[in-house]
Design an enzyme around this catalytic site. Structure first.
Site, PDB file in Angstrom:
ATOM      1  N   GLU A  95       0.818  -1.213   0.000  1.00 15.48           N
ATOM      2  CA  GLU A  95       0.000   0.000   0.000  1.00 15.48           C
ATOM      3  C   GLU A  95       0.854   1.267   0.000  1.00 15.48           C
ATOM      4  OE1 GLU A  95      -1.915  -1.270   3.835  1.00 15.48           O
ATOM      5  OE2 GLU A  95      -1.582   0.814   4.373  1.00 15.48           O
ATOM      6  N   CYS A 108       3.628   8.568   0.584  1.00 19.98           N
ATOM      7  CA  CYS A 108       4.206   7.710   1.617  1.00 19.98           C
ATOM      8  C   CYS A 108       4.381   6.322   0.993  1.00 19.98           C
ATOM      9  CB  CYS A 108       3.248   7.655   2.808  1.00 19.98           C
ATOM     10  SG  CYS A 108       3.740   6.469   4.071  1.00 19.98           S
ATOM     11  N   CYS A 115       6.843  -6.824   7.205  1.00 21.61           N
ATOM     12  CA  CYS A 115       7.924  -6.276   8.021  1.00 21.61           C
ATOM     13  C   CYS A 115       8.259  -7.299   9.093  1.00 21.61           C
ATOM     14  CB  CYS A 115       7.452  -4.973   8.679  1.00 21.61           C
ATOM     15  SG  CYS A 115       8.739  -4.110   9.623  1.00 21.61           S
ATOM     16  N   CYS A 119       6.841  -4.341  15.808  1.00 16.27           N
ATOM     17  CA  CYS A 119       6.305  -3.307  16.700  1.00 16.27           C
ATOM     18  C   CYS A 119       4.870  -3.681  17.071  1.00 16.27           C
ATOM     19  CB  CYS A 119       6.357  -1.928  16.028  1.00 16.27           C
ATOM     20  SG  CYS A 119       8.038  -1.429  15.641  1.00 16.27           S
ATOM     21  N   CYS A 122       1.657  -1.995  15.364  1.00 13.47           N
ATOM     22  CA  CYS A 122       1.685  -1.801  13.913  1.00 13.47           C
ATOM     23  C   CYS A 122       1.124  -3.008  13.169  1.00 13.47           C
ATOM     24  CB  CYS A 122       3.120  -1.536  13.479  1.00 13.47           C
ATOM     25  SG  CYS A 122       3.284  -1.274  11.701  1.00 13.47           S
ATOM     26  N   CYS A 336      -1.102   2.404   8.053  1.00 16.66           N
ATOM     27  CA  CYS A 336       0.005   1.597   8.556  1.00 16.66           C
ATOM     28  C   CYS A 336      -0.189   0.097   8.349  1.00 16.66           C
ATOM     29  CB  CYS A 336       0.244   1.872  10.038  1.00 16.66           C
ATOM     30  SG  CYS A 336       0.463   3.596  10.416  1.00 16.66           S
TER      31      CYS A 336
HETATM   32  N1  SAH Z   1       9.729   0.961   9.925  1.00 14.06           N
HETATM   33  C1  SAH Z   1       9.787   2.373   9.901  1.00 14.06           C
HETATM   34  C2  SAH Z   1       8.787   3.045   8.998  1.00 14.06           C
HETATM   35  C3  SAH Z   1       7.372   2.549   8.945  1.00 14.06           C
HETATM   36  S1  SAH Z   1       6.194   2.981  10.160  1.00 14.06           S
HETATM   37  C4  SAH Z   1       9.711   2.937  11.301  1.00 14.06           C
HETATM   38  O1  SAH Z   1       9.553   2.166  12.230  1.00 14.06           O
HETATM   39  O2  SAH Z   1       9.862   4.133  11.460  1.00 14.06           O
HETATM   40  C5  SAH Z   1       5.970   4.724  10.143  1.00 14.06           C
HETATM   41  C6  SAH Z   1       5.613   5.271  11.510  1.00 14.06           C
HETATM   42  O3  SAH Z   1       4.278   4.926  11.900  1.00 14.06           O
HETATM   43  C7  SAH Z   1       6.511   4.739  12.612  1.00 14.06           C
HETATM   44  O4  SAH Z   1       6.834   5.771  13.511  1.00 14.06           O
HETATM   45  C8  SAH Z   1       5.613   3.706  13.266  1.00 14.06           C
HETATM   46  O5  SAH Z   1       6.049   3.405  14.559  1.00 14.06           O
HETATM   47  C9  SAH Z   1       4.278   4.387  13.195  1.00 14.06           C
HETATM   48  N2  SAH Z   1       3.117   3.504  13.343  1.00 14.06           N
HETATM   49  C10 SAH Z   1       2.943   2.239  12.903  1.00 14.06           C
HETATM   50  N3  SAH Z   1       1.744   1.757  13.238  1.00 14.06           N
HETATM   51  C11 SAH Z   1       1.115   2.750  13.907  1.00 14.06           C
HETATM   52  C12 SAH Z   1      -0.165   2.864  14.511  1.00 14.06           C
HETATM   53  N4  SAH Z   1      -1.045   1.860  14.482  1.00 14.06           N
HETATM   54  N5  SAH Z   1      -0.452   4.043  15.103  1.00 14.06           N
HETATM   55  C13 SAH Z   1       0.421   5.068  15.122  1.00 14.06           C
HETATM   56  N6  SAH Z   1       1.631   5.017  14.563  1.00 14.06           N
HETATM   57  C14 SAH Z   1       1.988   3.869  13.978  1.00 14.06           C
END
Ligand code: SAH
Length: 351
Positions: A95, A108, A115, A119, A122, A336
């Site tokens: 996406e 974006c 991945c 996290c 996410c 995300c």
């Molecule tokens: N892997 C990279 C980039 C992808 S995520 C990173 O970790 O930075 C982009 C941003 O969105 C990151 O800061 C991630 O922690 C955040 N993110 C992911 N899922 C999220 C969610 N459900 N709510 C808020 N932020 C989120």
């Protein structure tokens, strides 16, 4: 992937080399081909009308021209945000999101299919990593969208699904090609790479001498709390990350961005805000607060609106530059990695 040459991942010098030694043709042909691929955004060799038929056939014979296809596009009626589900040549789905700002169009991009960083909040990581994306595939996320809206893309954030520094070579190749004057020529100053903090790769990136903005997904002020949210914190401490950030700043003088997703009752207290202010003291930083976007697989909840504002105010007392991320495309939710996951889960339940 086919065993043909991925011509759209070749940088300008490599293409020149290939045209002369691989295709036995004149060097200036490389300029024409590069222009078709990266400026005119051609999706087939047949479109390259100033090349002879013989050369086009030779190209099609030896090379694959990576072109993504739009599976679905959701358009926000509120702010024009467009969320795309795109199909890669091997059938994988990713996406990308287009956001329309006063200062221009921003895309974006995803950098991996899935991945493996894990996290907790996410959705991109729930099914693990399928594979890395090639430079041509990441470039084509932008090309497909630029063609679709017929407007120039001026900003790119590598903040979609995937960890760009876990796909380091392709991510750096992508950035260099995207900012190449022979291609779309998007200024490096308008490109942001977001990472969960893979420390050795931050030092490598500093050594590339790029003018891009580095964004660090911090999300917590102590290693203990960070480990609850982000498994990568078991490997690298906040202190090690900040040290790498200072080194990055030392190389290119670019202000750093710190992303902090606010999760109710987990990392959003006033004490957290004060600790964050103390932590980032002396670093030229921009802090981006993101009210967490809840995913159905986990029970993290968004901080209350007043807690978010309090957090921001507290931080500002430390002289920090803070913004609350504006939620774009509220009516087409699912950010995300949720769009892709919902789509794939739906396909699987049909089978
Ligand atoms: N892997 C990279 C980039 C992808 S995520 C990173 O970790 O930075 C982009 C941003 O969105 C990151 O800061 C991630 O922690 C955040 N993110 C992911 N899922 C999220 C969610 N459900 N709510 C808020 N932020 C989120």
């Amino acid at each position: 992937m086919s065993d043909k040459i991925d011509i759209k991942s070749m940088n300008y010098e490599e293409l020149e080399q290939f045209v002369v030694t691989g295709l036995n043709d004149k060097k200036f042909r490389a300029r024409q081909i590069y222009d078709w691929l990266h400026v005119k955004l051609a999706r087939s060799f047949d479109e390259m009308s100033n090349l002879s038929r013989a050369l086009r056939e030779k190209l099609a014979d030896q090379c694959e021209l990576t072109a993504l296809t739009v599976v679905k596009c959701y358009v926000s009626e509120i702010d024009g945000t467009r969320k795309y589900l795109l199909r890669l040549p091997d059938g994988n789905i990713i996406e990308s999101v287009l956001m329309k700002y006063k200062h221009g169009n921003s895309v974006c991009v995803s950098s991996q299919v899935g991945c493996r960083m894990g996290c907790r909040f996410c959705a991109s990581t729930l099914d693990g990593l399928a594979r890395n994306m090639t430079a041509s595939e990441v470039l084509d996320e932008i090309y497909v969208i630029q063609r679709d809206i017929n407007e120039r893309i001026s900003n790119v954030v590598i903040m979609g699904s995937g960890e760009p520094l876990d796909n380091y070579d392709n991510a750096v190749r992508f950035i260099k090609m995207l900012s190449d004057a022979n291609g779309l020529n998007i200024s490096q100053r308008n490109i942001t790479l977001s990472t969960c903090g893979i420390v050795p790769r931050i030092y490598d990136l500093a050594g590339e001498d790029l003018q891009i903005t580095l964004a660090i997904s911090l999300h917590a002020v102590t290693d203990e709390r960070r480990r609850e949210l982000m498994p990568i914190a078991n490997k690298y401490s906040i202190e090690e990350i900040l040290k790498a950030c200072r080194a990055y700043y030392g190389h290119n003088n670019r202000r750093l961005t710190f992303e902090y997703s606010l999760v109710k009752g987990v990392n959003d207290s006033e004490e957290d805000a004060r600790a964050l202010g103390r932590l980032l003291r002396g670093i030229n930083a921009h802090i981006n607060l993101i009210p967490v976007n809840p995913i159905k697989e986990r029970d993290f909840r968004q901080s209350e609106a007043n807690a978010v504002v309090n957090f921001k105010n507290k931080l500002e007392k430390y002289g920090e530059n803070v913004t609350i991320r504006r939620e774009m495309g509220r009516d087409i939710q699912a950010a995300c990695g949720q769009l892709r996951k919902n789509y794939i889960d739906a396909l699987e339940s049909e089978e």
